[in-house]
Structures are given as C-alpha cells and as structure tokens.
Write a protein that holds these residues in place. Sequence first.
Motif, mmCIF file in Angstrom:
data_model
loop_
_atom_site.group_PDB
_atom_site.id
_atom_site.type_symbol
_atom_site.label_atom_id
_atom_site.label_comp_id
_atom_site.label_asym_id
_atom_site.label_seq_id
_atom_site.Cartn_x
_atom_site.Cartn_y
_atom_site.Cartn_z
ATOM 1 N N GLY A 109 36.206 52.052 39.150
ATOM 2 C CA GLY A 109 37.603 51.954 39.563
ATOM 3 C C GLY A 109 38.203 50.579 39.328
ATOM 4 O O GLY A 109 39.416 50.440 39.210
ATOM 5 N N GLU A 110 37.345 49.565 39.257
ATOM 6 C CA GLU A 110 37.868 48.206 39.086
ATOM 7 C C GLU A 110 38.452 47.970 37.704
ATOM 8 O O GLU A 110 39.087 46.954 37.464
ATOM 9 C CB GLU A 110 36.777 47.189 39.410
ATOM 10 C CG GLU A 110 36.496 47.173 40.908
ATOM 11 C CD GLU A 110 35.462 46.157 41.320
ATOM 12 O OE1 GLU A 110 34.804 45.590 40.449
ATOM 13 O OE2 GLU A 110 35.323 45.945 42.536
ATOM 14 N N ARG A 111 38.221 48.895 36.779
ATOM 15 C CA ARG A 111 38.864 48.777 35.458
ATOM 16 C C ARG A 111 40.271 49.362 35.472
ATOM 17 O O ARG A 111 41.011 49.242 34.504
ATOM 18 C CB ARG A 111 38.012 49.477 34.396
ATOM 19 C CG ARG A 111 36.697 48.760 34.102
ATOM 20 C CD ARG A 111 36.143 49.196 32.746
ATOM 21 N NE ARG A 111 35.819 50.620 32.737
ATOM 22 C CZ ARG A 111 34.643 51.121 33.089
ATOM 23 N NH1 ARG A 111 33.688 50.323 33.487
ATOM 24 N NH2 ARG A 111 34.419 52.411 33.039
ATOM 25 N N MET A 112 40.613 50.019 36.569
ATOM 26 C CA MET A 112 41.944 50.619 36.648
ATOM 27 C C MET A 112 43.013 49.547 36.796
ATOM 28 O O MET A 112 42.758 48.496 37.378
ATOM 29 C CB MET A 112 42.031 51.542 37.878
ATOM 30 C CG MET A 112 41.280 52.842 37.737
ATOM 31 S SD MET A 112 41.236 53.751 39.295
ATOM 32 C CE MET A 112 42.975 54.028 39.626
ATOM 33 N N PRO A 113 44.225 49.823 36.294
ATOM 34 C CA PRO A 113 45.332 48.906 36.564
ATOM 35 C C PRO A 113 45.819 49.076 38.005
ATOM 36 O O PRO A 113 46.797 49.767 38.261
ATOM 37 C CB PRO A 113 46.396 49.338 35.541
ATOM 38 C CG PRO A 113 46.090 50.769 35.265
ATOM 39 C CD PRO A 113 44.617 50.952 35.449
ATOM 40 N N VAL A 114 45.114 48.467 38.933
ATOM 41 C CA VAL A 114 45.458 48.580 40.351
ATOM 42 C C VAL A 114 45.532 47.176 40.926
ATOM 43 O O VAL A 114 44.622 46.367 40.730
ATOM 44 C CB VAL A 114 44.391 49.402 41.108
ATOM 45 C CG1 VAL A 114 44.668 49.402 42.596
ATOM 46 C CG2 VAL A 114 44.342 50.822 40.586
ATOM 47 N N SER A 115 46.620 46.887 41.620
ATOM 48 C CA SER A 115 46.783 45.551 42.191
ATOM 49 C C SER A 115 46.042 45.457 43.526
ATOM 50 O O SER A 115 45.710 46.473 44.140
ATOM 51 C CB SER A 115 48.263 45.238 42.398
ATOM 52 O OG SER A 115 48.778 46.026 43.449
ATOM 53 N N GLU A 154 47.849 47.281 46.204
ATOM 54 C CA GLU A 154 47.662 48.734 46.161
ATOM 55 C C GLU A 154 46.306 49.124 46.762
ATOM 56 O O GLU A 154 46.189 50.147 47.437
ATOM 57 C CB GLU A 154 47.779 49.248 44.723
ATOM 58 C CG GLU A 154 49.217 49.302 44.221
ATOM 59 C CD GLU A 154 49.305 49.714 42.760
ATOM 60 O OE1 GLU A 154 50.168 50.540 42.425
ATOM 61 O OE2 GLU A 154 48.522 49.175 41.939
ATOM 62 N N VAL A 155 45.295 48.296 46.492
ATOM 63 C CA VAL A 155 43.966 48.571 47.057
ATOM 64 C C VAL A 155 44.021 48.479 48.579
ATOM 65 O O VAL A 155 43.524 49.361 49.293
ATOM 66 C CB VAL A 155 42.918 47.591 46.494
ATOM 67 C CG1 VAL A 155 41.604 47.711 47.268
ATOM 68 C CG2 VAL A 155 42.681 47.859 45.017
ATOM 69 N N MET A 193 45.534 51.317 50.418
ATOM 70 C CA MET A 193 44.705 52.527 50.585
ATOM 71 C C MET A 193 44.156 52.624 52.006
ATOM 72 O O MET A 193 43.914 53.719 52.511
ATOM 73 C CB MET A 193 43.538 52.506 49.582
ATOM 74 C CG MET A 193 43.958 52.679 48.140
ATOM 75 S SD MET A 193 42.550 52.444 47.027
ATOM 76 C CE MET A 193 43.415 52.208 45.468
ATOM 77 N N GLN A 232 45.683 42.036 39.425
ATOM 78 C CA GLN A 232 44.884 43.239 39.205
ATOM 79 C C GLN A 232 43.498 43.030 39.814
ATOM 80 O O GLN A 232 42.894 41.972 39.641
ATOM 81 C CB GLN A 232 44.778 43.519 37.701
ATOM 82 C CG GLN A 232 44.242 44.894 37.391
ATOM 83 C CD GLN A 232 44.382 45.242 35.912
ATOM 84 O OE1 GLN A 232 45.237 44.691 35.217
ATOM 85 N NE2 GLN A 232 43.549 46.148 35.435
ATOM 86 N N ILE A 233 43.005 44.047 40.509
ATOM 87 C CA ILE A 233 41.744 43.903 41.248
ATOM 88 C C ILE A 233 40.586 43.500 40.324
ATOM 89 O O ILE A 233 39.725 42.696 40.693
ATOM 90 C CB ILE A 233 41.417 45.211 42.020
ATOM 91 C CG1 ILE A 233 40.235 45.009 42.964
ATOM 92 C CG2 ILE A 233 41.143 46.371 41.092
ATOM 93 C CD1 ILE A 233 40.575 44.367 44.251
#
Lengths: 285, 245
Positions: free
Chosen positions: B87-93, B96-97, B100, B135-136
């Motif tokens: 999941g850490e390759r996802m474009p997620v800030s 956003e994490v 959750m 990004q995470i």
Amino acid sequence: MTGAAVVFGSVVDDLTRMLSLTFMQYALVAAVCAGVAGPLLGSYLVHRGMALVGDALGHVTFGGVALGFLVAALVGWEQPLLVALVFAVLAALGMQHLSVHTDAYGDVPVAILLTGGFAVGVLVINFDSVRLAGSIEDYLFGNVVLLSTTDLYVVVALTVAVVGTVAVTHKQLLYITFDREAAGVSRVKVGFYDTLLVVLAAGFVVASIYVLGVILVAAMLVVPVAAAMQTATRFRQSMVHAVVVGEFSAVGGVVAAYLLDLVVGPTIVLIAISVYAGSVLYSYA
Amino acid sequence: MKTVEVDDITFAYGDDEVLTDVSFSIDEGGYHALVGPNGAGKSTLLKIVLGKLVPDEGEARLFDETAHRFKDGARIGYVSQNAPGAGERMPVSVREVVRMGRVPRAGLSRFRRRDTEQVDKALRRAGIAEIADRQIGSLSGGQRQRAYIARALAGEPDLLALDEPTVGVDAEARDGFYDLLGELNDDGITVLLIEHDIETVVERAETLTCVNRTVFYDDDADGFLGSDGFVKAYGKGTPSTGGAP
C-alpha cells in the motif's frame, strides 16, 4: 481561406454531423460512462493487485451476452445486457467465494473465471438457435452501433450505481485497499467490501462492453490509473487524474474513431496508453 | 477494570498447536509487553486478543466483551510490523492515511468537522503535522510509523496494540517513537506492545508476558531479565537486543 482553416472547417462539419447521429450520441454517453466508472473502480483494483479482474469479468460478460441471446432465442426476452449483468455478478460472487473459501490462491480464481466465461460464450454462440445482434468481433472489441436505447438506459443506470456506491463507500474501500489488516482490526467489514468491489467491477464491465469489447475493457480499469500514479501524490487527486485520462481517452477515442473511420475500442485503448506513456515521460522530467 | 483478558487460550493452525493454555490480562491504562522468541506465537496471540482469530479453547476478552464479537473498532488503535506493505506505493498522503483512523467512527457518513479536528490533533501529537501532505511512501521508516500511530490516535482509541512497530527504524527515531508511546500511555491509553528488543521492553513497559507457545513469565517488566522464565523461554543464548537466539 488557408489550408488549416479548410481542414478545421471540415472537422467541425464532421463533428456536427456526428452529433446529429443517434447512435453516435449513444456512443458518446456510453463513453462518458466508461470514462468515469472504470478509472474510479480501477483506482482500488489496481492498488490491490487485482488489475486482471476486469479482464476475467470481460470474458465472463461475453459468456453472459451469449446466454442473453440464447434466452432471447428460447423465450423471446431480448435483453442480452441484463442477462450478462446477472451472469457477471454471479461469476464475481463465485470468484470471491473461491478466493475466500478454497485453497485456490493468487490469480487462480481469476484464470478460472476468464477461461470459463469465454468457454461458455463460445459454446453458446455456436448453438444453431443463437443469433448474435452483431459479429463476434463486435463483442470482442466493441461496436457502439449495437447500443440500443434500452442498452443505454442500462449503461447509465449501472454507471450511476457504480459512482454512487463508490461515493458512499470510498472511505472503507480506500482503507481496505491501503491496509486491509488494520481495516479489519478497526472492524471494517473487509470481506463485504471485497465482494462489493468485484460486483461493481462486473457492473462496469457489462456497461462498457459495446464501447470497449470484452478483450479491451480491462484497459479502462488499469491504464488511466497507471497514468494517474505518475502525477498524483494523494489518492483523491489520483482518482480525479484517472477520470480525466479516462474521459479524454473514451470520448476522444469515440470522436477519433468516427473522424478517421477506426474501430472504437482499440482507438480508446491506444489513446489511453499514449497518455500513460506521456505521464511516464513527465514523471522522468 | 481490565482492558484485555486472556483466559486459558489454546490455538492451533491445523495440527500445529502454537499456543497452549495462555493466560494474561492488562489493566485499564496499563503498558503491557508481549515478548518471546521468533515463532513463539506472539502475533497469533495478538490476533486472538484483537478478535481476528478465534481460539480453539479458552476466551479472549476486550473491554469485557468476547474479543471476536467486539464491534467498536474505533476503541482499538493498531500499528503493525510492516504496515501496510504494498500500500505504501499508492499515491496516498499522510493526512489521508491518518484520516483512515476515523473510518470506524464515521461509518458511511461524510467526515465531519470533529473528524477533521481529530485528524489534525493526531498529526500534531505524532509530530508529523508539517509533513501531512507528503506521500506516505516518500517518508523515512520512523516518520511512517509515526503516521500509523497518528492513524491509530485519530480514532480516539482506548487500546493501542503494536506488533513490532519499529522494525527497520533507526535508533534515534525508535527512541522518539517509544517516548511518544510513553506519553500516550501517561494520557491513559492502554498499550499492548510486541517488541523483539528486550531491553527496550523492560525499560518502557510496566508489565510483561513472555510466551513461547505457553506462558513463561507474566509479571512486572523490570523483574523479567532476572527470572527463570526469561532463561527458559529463550534458552542459553538469551538476547539483549535483536530477538531470539
């Protein structure tokens, strides 16, 4: 007038003529639907390593459409898209069941679905009583001419259902996509949202069969998302980028195919891949 | 009141019994460590405590309810060893994490002002407010673990469960992480920690359970290193840091 002005005028005339044709209006509406629903669902599927689910569901949908024409031949009810939808949803549920309750792992259920769905389709269309509305190629690679008014209603309804469900459940879908273990500890119903996602994907695939065809439909789930990954740092931003790429590819593909007398599905896919290639170059820069 | 109660649990994967007659409990507001050699069944035990696995015998209770029937996920904050992998390759800030963590509280409703306020508060508490928009996947190991603890905090949990949260994190960041965990415990959050670094555990935790399929020690953390249970559980090559021999 300059040469460029003449060409421009000619293109405008062609576009005006295109917009006056009912089947092209239908095609554009279906393309807009594919361009929004595919990238939205793909944003979750791709990041969960489920990019090929769309491919499997596409092949199942081929079987479903064939069964739809068999139903039409047997009882006279001519709604192949709705029969395909039922068949694809049942297959998606079956795939989820296999993944969870058997020792089949990885992409085994996907491969079974893909080959099994296509086998059903090929078997059924060879029955003497079955008459497809178009050729096999029309279903494999898409043909917007086949879209009836009823089909269009189904396509729009499925797209509204997909987009609406994603809007309501986005938080949960993102959480299980990013970290399903932590989501489970937080009592997010991981199994339910897994199933919901593949059922929505089945709805999208059925809605897109006339625009992209069963072989190419997975591209709209995967390629716009892959392009968005090159440019976005936030998930919501990546979804917006993916939908923009999806719409550009789908609508642009329909228009380009009309103007240049090309097949719609492959045109859409190649435009999407071109955008993806451009986004990769952009990310290098 | 007990936050966690584990009563005579036995659990097997098929014919392989990995936990036998395991019992321990954690008081509300306690800081409890779960240690043992590699393959001792610690992570399995944590999954049972969190209600993700059902024991073959015995019972695990969370907040006085049977753990696998416990529904209020917002009361549990969870940080795992290598969360969340791919999941850490996802474009997620980072934001956003952390958001959750509010999902179990918000349900299907839109996030409201209180959700946003709690996310901001958790970001500040974990000391990562200034990198909230990054990004995470671009963060260091220590920053990422702080993001995950912020996610856990955003849900306003009563229990923080951590499964080797500082694997791959450098020493300075690890110390900072455990300082933060201590402060959260001081604020009243119950902590359940699986950690392979025994020195860290003995220094930080109040109580400790050592398992190696069954319980070898269950008492105050500072008495563990001089106990028979320590020697019996780990054998002759007892570790000071870095896990099992």
